[in-house]
Design an enzyme around this catalytic site. Structure first.
Site, PDB file in Angstrom:
ATOM      1  N   LYS A  14       0.868  -1.181   0.000  1.00 50.39           N
ATOM      2  CA  LYS A  14       0.000   0.000   0.000  1.00 50.39           C
ATOM      3  C   LYS A  14       0.904   1.229   0.000  1.00 50.39           C
ATOM      4  CE  LYS A  14      -3.856   2.089   2.591  1.00 50.39           C
ATOM      5  NZ  LYS A  14      -4.818   1.949   3.706  1.00 50.39           N
ATOM      6  N   SER A  57      -9.844   2.274   2.836  1.00 47.62           N
ATOM      7  CA  SER A  57      -8.919   3.007   1.996  1.00 47.62           C
ATOM      8  C   SER A  57      -7.932   2.109   1.250  1.00 47.62           C
ATOM      9  CB  SER A  57      -8.119   4.001   2.845  1.00 47.62           C
ATOM     10  OG  SER A  57      -7.296   3.296   3.774  1.00 47.62           O
ATOM     11  N   SER A 108     -10.243  -0.184   6.985  1.00 47.77           N
ATOM     12  CA  SER A 108      -9.655  -0.107   5.646  1.00 47.77           C
ATOM     13  C   SER A 108      -8.982  -1.363   5.117  1.00 47.77           C
ATOM     14  CB  SER A 108      -8.656   1.040   5.585  1.00 47.77           C
ATOM     15  OG  SER A 108      -9.351   2.234   5.424  1.00 47.77           O
TER      16      SER A 108
END
Ligand code: GLN
Length: 483
Positions: free
Chosen positions: A75, A150, A174
């Site tokens: 990420k 997210s 998330s």
């Protein structure tokens, strides 16, 4: 090759069926082929091939780890030395991290091959990945739908087989919510289990990095490599990580599952509820018993979270001032202009909203009314969970109230968007570990089952997830066009 598990790939690499360079190249090709999903912000092709070559050497020398030579992705919230680390923001579009996050270092040391950096909501604020400076990510199951957020790029990449496994972060849901929307397995560890060093801060008392993969088995392997005490993280907990792979095969006879009535009330889609109920029935077949429970203060989780998370983010994001790193506005006339325009031009709308809310909640006169009150509510929610987890081994329920919604559907209604995390947020407030595992479909879109455990019981969660995956095939399904 892209449908194999880590253990199958590790065997193939050792048997000489393929090299890590070949495996890596095939993933790089897939990423290119499916560029329109927008799952990656940066593809580190050259570095990946270099790492793959090094992995092949390690394999040849016989000093390889299970993850050696396996294509993964990070990420874009984790700092990667020499590689752009944007956090999904214009503010860090020009930022090349000078050091590696502990998670990145650990995975590099294990010999995993990083393919690139994954798209995400700006500074991890969002539930749909539409808040990214780099544009929305598409859900591989339905390209008109969001992948969740997210960690939307992370979940989409695993679902579309654009990486074997990936990292995510979970401040209020998330990892779990995008895992649910993309039909993959995701684990949010206990707060303190995985180092936050080099993981760009959103709300420090809630943020936790964790693994996302197709199966519980792959998730266990990735967590093993990520977990562990790090003296560089002052909130890390020095509690040795057990052998996660070994724990997978225990039976579930005698397991007690709690079903909180607050998880099944108004607002839950009836199709999602049916999938969760069917999954619980499978567990009963495996020897589990079910108990009705209550988390009375659960309805206070969203307001408490948005006060605490916003307050912490307003402090954390004050470092982006146009002076030290990141975006700087053109030709500032004075220092105030430099601050105001740099922040004004580089932060997106949602980030600004959170900074405003947080600054307000922390200001003199309001602190007691909002921040202190929210912290008290947080304590009440934590106590609720602690009490319930003395009566049951795990808690189950839905991850999200509905399946993935359409891109654009909620972006102009922040309250609606915030409600996407109604079942996940309380777990972050309490600091507990939790998973989302694929459990079925509604209107051809994946639905996740939420499994919440006691502090540091990641091994138990993985075990419970793995036993279910042994008798069901939901986690093996792939979206059309990505088989
Ligand atoms: N959707 C929640 C938020 O916007 C949670 C995000 C997260 O877990 N990073 O804050």
């Amino acid at each position: 090759m892209h449908n194999k598990t880590i253990i199958e790939l590790a065997k193939g690499l050792r048997a000489g069926e393929f090299t890590s360079v070949e495996l890596t190249q095939s993933f790089l090709n897939r990423i290119k082929q499916h560029e329109t999903l927008n799952a990656y912000i940066t593809v580190t092709e050259e570095l990946a091939l270099q790492a793959a070559k090094a992995a092949d050497l390690k394999l040849a020398n016989g000093d390889a780890d299970l993850l050696t030579g396996i294509p993964i992705a990070q990420k874009d919230i984790f700092c990667t030395r020499g590689v752009k680390t944007s956090c999904g923001s214009k503010m860090l579009d020009n930022f090349v991290a000078p050091y590696n996050a502990t998670v990145v270092k650990k995975l590099n040391d294990a010999g995993a091959v990083m393919l690139g950096k994954l798209n995400m909501d700006e500074f991890a604020m969002g539930s749909s990945n539409e808040n990214s400076y780099y544009g929305a990510v598409k859900n591989p199951w339905d390209q008109a739908a969001v992948p969740g957020g997210s960690s939307g790029g992370s979940a989409a990449a695993v679902a579309a087989r654009l990486a074997i496994c990936v990292t995510g972060t979970d401040t209020g849901g998330s990892i779990r919510q995008p895992a649910s929307h993309c039909g993959i397995t995701g684990l949010k560890p206990t707060y303190g289990r995985v180092s936050r060093y080099g993981m760009i801060a959103y709300a420090s008392s809630l943020d936790q990095g964790g693994p996302m993969a197709r199966s519980a088995e792959d998730t266990a392997i990735l967590l093993q490599a990520m977990a562990g005490f790090d003296p560089k993280d002052s909130t890390g907990v020095d509690c040795p990580a057990p052998n996660y792979l070994e724990s997978l095969n225990k039976g579930l006879d005698g397991l007690t599952i709690g079903l909180p009535k607050e998880f099944f009330g108004d607002g839950l889609d009836s199709g999602v509820a049916a999938v969760v109920e069917a999954a619980v029935k499978e567990y009963q077949k495996l020897g589990a018993t079910v108990k009705d429970i209550s988390i009375p203060n659960l309805n206070l989780a969203i307001p408490a979270y948005y006060v605490i998370a916003s307050a912490e983010c307003s402090a954390n994001l004050s470092r982006f001032d146009g002076v030290r790193f990141g975006y700087r506005c053109k030709d500032p006339v004075d220092l105030t202009d430099l601050y105001v325009r740099s922040r004004g031009e580089a932060f997106g709308k949602e980030v600004k909203r959170r900074i405003l809310m947080g600054t307000y909640a922390l200001s003199a006169g309001y602190y007691d009314a909002y921040y202190l009150k929210a912290q008290k509510v947080r304590r009440l929610i934590t106590e609720d969970f602690k009490r319930v987890l003395q009566e049951v081994d795990v808690i189950m329920g839905p991850v999200a109230p509905s399946v993935a919604f359409a891109i654009g559907e909620k972006i102009n209604n922040p309250i609606e968007m915030y409600l996407s995390d109604i079942y996940t947020i309380a777990i972050n407030l309490a600091g507990l570990p939790a998973m989302s595992i694929p459990a079925g479909f509604v209107q051809d879109k994946p639905v996740g089952l939420h499994i919440i455990g006691n502090y540091f019981a990641e091994d138990r969660l993985l075990n419970i997830a793995h036993q279910y995956q042994k008798i069901t095939g939901w986690h093996e399904k792939s979206p059309k066009g990505f088989e």
